[in-house]
Design an enzyme around this catalytic site. Structure first.
Site, PDB file in Angstrom:
ATOM      1  N   CYS A 238       0.529  -1.429   0.156  1.00 20.02           N
ATOM      2  CA  CYS A 238      -0.185   0.098  -0.262  1.00 20.02           C
ATOM      3  C   CYS A 238       0.763   1.351  -0.114  1.00 20.02           C
ATOM      4  CB  CYS A 238      -1.170   0.235   1.259  1.00 20.02           C
ATOM      5  SG  CYS A 238      -0.259  -0.363   2.747  1.00 20.02           S
TER       6      CYS A 238
ATOM      7  N   HIS B 299      -2.942   1.279   7.173  1.00 15.85           N
ATOM      8  CA  HIS B 299      -2.928   1.657   5.194  1.00 15.85           C
ATOM      9  C   HIS B 299      -3.085   2.829   4.875  1.00 15.85           C
ATOM     10  CE1 HIS B 299      -4.480   0.308   1.919  1.00 15.85           C
ATOM     11  NE2 HIS B 299      -5.853   0.924   1.486  1.00 15.85           N
TER      12      HIS B 299
ATOM     13  N   ASP C 164      -7.125   5.931  -3.321  1.00 16.05           N
ATOM     14  CA  ASP C 164      -6.493   4.839  -2.650  1.00 16.05           C
ATOM     15  C   ASP C 164      -6.194   3.790  -4.165  1.00 16.05           C
ATOM     16  OD1 ASP C 164      -5.283   2.379  -1.816  1.00 16.05           O
ATOM     17  OD2 ASP C 164      -6.908   1.858  -0.114  1.00 16.05           O
TER      18      ASP C 164
ATOM     19  N   ASP D 221     -16.704  -0.797  12.673  1.00  9.00           N
ATOM     20  CA  ASP D 221     -17.025  -1.465  14.406  1.00  9.00           C
ATOM     21  C   ASP D 221     -16.231  -3.198  14.179  1.00  9.00           C
ATOM     22  OD1 ASP D 221     -18.293   0.386  15.003  1.00  9.00           O
ATOM     23  OD2 ASP D 221     -19.866  -0.358  15.653  1.00  9.00           O
TER      24      ASP D 221
END
Length: 720
Positions: free
Chosen positions: A278, A337, A360, A402
């Site tokens: 990444c 990330h 991204d 979550d």
């Protein structure tokens, strides 16, 4: 009768224009200008002077293989006596006996790219003479208020467009380390490679005329570049690899800059470079976008969610030893990330959603049929507006999902814990004109646990529920992992959720490190057990340790233990643990991440308690000393000091050193074997060729570690 006006030669004034257009760092030999800003050229005539009443000069600019007036990739405009508003304009500056100086200006919406400049001269009686004046490259202009990438801050423009080095933050939320990076967007041939990258895209290959016409939009260009940085759909720049097997390429941890990657891609006929992860994808994209003129920065999100089914829940599964299992849903929490933010107006969105946009380039999920993500408005992410383009739900989940933990035993799943704040921590980027780290978490979400944060989460959840009946931006139905995940009792809803017995915590477990975890040394820690009830508690605690890849993928466990702890009411106890170097050394990934877990249970209760901690092993960095003053075009000596932190010898040591404006190309030094606990140094010689603030980046790899890094900032003076 007057003779027809003949052009003898043209001076594009590349050096002067490039300085005014902030492109002189790229070159002063070829014309590189920015849209929405005038540039000058001088026409020298062979036979007489230009006579405005007699001669009519018409300019023609063309870009792309199929220039078209209707598409805006071809423009025809006459030389005017004065500056007047129109798309492409040219006006007279000075007129001499044998030369004329002219100013030209591209509209602030013009397509970026390589242009051909021509003129037609109509002198008398309808005779027209055509001349080809030369080529120039047109870039985005963050200095122009009418440009969609305009940034109203000179320090920010200097950082996000002009700075050719920086830091990418790695590690974990408890141990954030800066990784120095050479963006090198102004290095030789990089602008040509960036333009080639646009031409190699699927969009250009399918419809070159339309693709070139759309290159005036930073939204469009950023999506094209994002897809081209990875190679999943095309011959993009980088192949991704998270397997720990890099024998046919480079370990992603070894890279220290984008220049070597882009030049290798170009030199091999646009074959994808092996390999990236990444931060490499984001760093290379930063180089390309800054080179094209779009303000860009690199962002690191610690504990980053990868939600594959769009329900804002990351499910993690454990066995009864506390070992994390491979996820059948492919949901993961990446230790960190990295993505990009690019600055641009968003006329395709409601007002107030321009500014920083997430892009991204790491190939995770498809967007409109290709592997890219964004641009997604950071403001929209913070406000839960997940129905706004592009890919906002996916980015929202990376910072605000979550985490649900499940125990898998006997083919059944038992809920262990639901964490509403573990995803999206210490969102970081390099400070403006400083080597410090900026925490920008508040740009992405309201404070965890606040009423605003809960309201935004619920709004996003409800929007996703509505979208699940109509498909999503990523073309997949949104299937909740549990039937209640989109109900009013959903995580962080405004109503109090009903608690299962496993949520009623009467005993807490916590890990605490006793010493900093250094590579090559034993890891010493304790398990803290606290009884918060008024009853005795007999606990059985299974402990385990396993290496992790930075994308959250678990490797096999290498250490296990079982503790039996009896706690009196309100009592706290510690259980000491040690993992020796010999126990973990053979199991480490490149990322040097170890996850320790504890799963506790009471003898008289079905209650289970899960706790885990990620440990990042640290190691000494490389030290770089500059020996003497750094001056353009004068020899400079650089000392690089490195060491083996282990109690065993390391082999196949290779040192790489680079730095834009300091080294013409990346330097590689083969060091061979380093003895245990041994320190060594070498002297490198170079001749700086650019002035100003520069940075040296260094990396040492061996058979035991791949990314011992160091950097040194250097100011290079002009030669006297």
């Amino acid at each position: 009768m007057a003779q027809g006006l003949e052009v003898a030669l043209t001076d594009l004034q590349s050096s002067r224009n490039n300085v005014r257009h902030h492109t002189e760092e790229i070159t002063v030999d070829h014309l590189l200008v920015r849209r929405g800003q005038a540039f000058n050229l001088t026409l020298y005539f062979r036979n007489r002077s230009f006579q405005p009443g007699l001669d009519n000069i018409i300019f023609v600019v063309e870009t792309g293989p199929l220039p078209d007036l209707a598409l805006g990739t071809r423009a025809v405009f006459s030389l005017a006596r004065h500056h007047s508003p129109s798309p492409w304009i040219a006006w007279l500056e000075t007129n001499g006996a044998t030369s004329t100086e002219v100013s030209l200006c591209a509209p602030p919406t013009a397509a970026v790219g390589r242009y051909l400049l021509k003129i037609h001269i109509d002198s008398f009686q309808g005779s027209v003479t055509a001349y080809q004046l030369g080529e120039f490259i047109l870039l985005f202009n963050p200095w122009c208020p009418e440009d969609a990438v305009y940034l109203d801050s000179e320090p920010q423009r200097q950082e996000y467009v002009m700075n050719d080095y920086g830091f990418i933050y790695q590690g974990s939320k408890n141990w954030i380390r800066p990784c120095p990076w050479n963006y090198g967007q102004f290095e030789d041939k990089i602008i040509d490679i960036c333009l080639k990258l646009l031409d190699k895209s699927l969009h250009f290959q399918t419809d070159p005329a339309t693709d070139c016409a759309l290159r005036g939009s930073p939204v469009y260009v950023s999506r094209v570049v994002c897809a081209m940085i990875n190679s999943n759909d095309d011959n993009g720049v980088l192949n991704g690899n998270w397997s720990e097997n890099y024998t046919d390429g480079a370990n992603p941890a070894e890279w220290t800059g984008s220049v070597a990657i882009l030049k290798q891609w170009n030199a091999t006929g646009c074959q994808p470079v092996r390999y990236g992860q990444c931060w490499v994808f984001a760093a290379v994209m930063c180089t390309v976008m800054r080179c094209l003129g779009i303000p860009t920065r690199v962002i690191t999100n610690f504990d980053s969610g990868h939600d594959t089914d769009g329900n804002l829940i990351i499910d993690e599964y454990y066995d009864n030893t506390g070992r994390i299992l491979g996820n059948k849903k492919k949901d993961t929490i990446w230790n960190f990330h990295v993505w990009n933010e690019c600055w641009m107006a968003r006329k395709d969105l409601p007002p107030a959603y321009g500014g920083w946009q997430v892009l991204d380039a790491t190939p995770q999920e498809m967007s409109n049929g290709v592997y890219c993500c964004g641009p997604a408005s950071v403001r929209a992410i913070k406000e839960g507006e997940v129905d706004l383009n592009y890919d906002t739900p996916f980015v929202f989940s990376m910072v605000n999902a979550d985490c649900m933990s499940w125990l898998v035993q006997g083919g059944k799943e038992q809920k262990l814990h639901q964490d509403t704040s573990s995803v999206g921590n210490f969102i970081s980027t390099k400070s403006i004109q400083s080597d410090e780290r900026d925490d920008i978490t508040e740009n992405y979400k309201y404070e965890e646990g606040s009423l605003q944060e809960r309201q935004v989460f619920l709004k996003a959840l409800q929007k996703l529920k509505a979208r699940s009946f109509h498909g999503s931006q990523r073309g997949a139905e949104l299937q909740p992992s549990r039937p209640t995940s989109l109900s009013q009792d959903s995580p962080r809803s405004l109503h109090t959720p009903s608690l299962r017995p496993s949520d009623v915590v009467q005993v807490s477990l916590k890990f605490k490190l006793l010493d900093p975890p250094n590579m090559g040394q034993d890891i010493c820690f304790v398990l803290l057990a606290l009884n918060m009830s008024s009853q005795f508690k007999d606990l059985k605690v299974n402990l385990s340790a396993q290496s992790l890849l930075h994308d959250g993928s678990p490797l096999s466990p290498f250490w296990q233990d079982t503790a039996f702890i009896t706690l009196s009411p309100k009592e706290a106890k510690t259980y000491p643990c040690k993992i020796s170097y010999s126990q973990y050394s053979q199991y480490l990934s490149t990322d040097k991440l170890i996850r320790i877990s504890a799963l506790g249970e009471e003898k008289s209760s079905p209650e289970k308690i899960l706790v885990n901690k990620i440990i990042t092993l640290s190691y000494p960095s490389i030290t770089i000393n500059v020996l003497g003053a750094a001056v353009v075009n004068q020899p400079l000596s650089i000392q690089v000091i490195f060491s083996n932190p282990l109690s065993e010898q390391v082999e196949d040591c290779v040192l790489t050193v680079e730095g834009s404006g300091l080294f013409k190309k990346q330097q590689k030094v083969f060091l061979g074997v380093l003895k245990p606990q041994h320190q060594a140094s070498i002297i490198l010689e170079t001749v700086p060729f650019k002035s100003g603030q520069r940075q040296i980046q260094a990396n040492m790899r061996s058979n035991k570690f791949k990314d011992i890094k160091g950097y040194r900032n250097v100011y290079v003076d002009f030669a006297l």
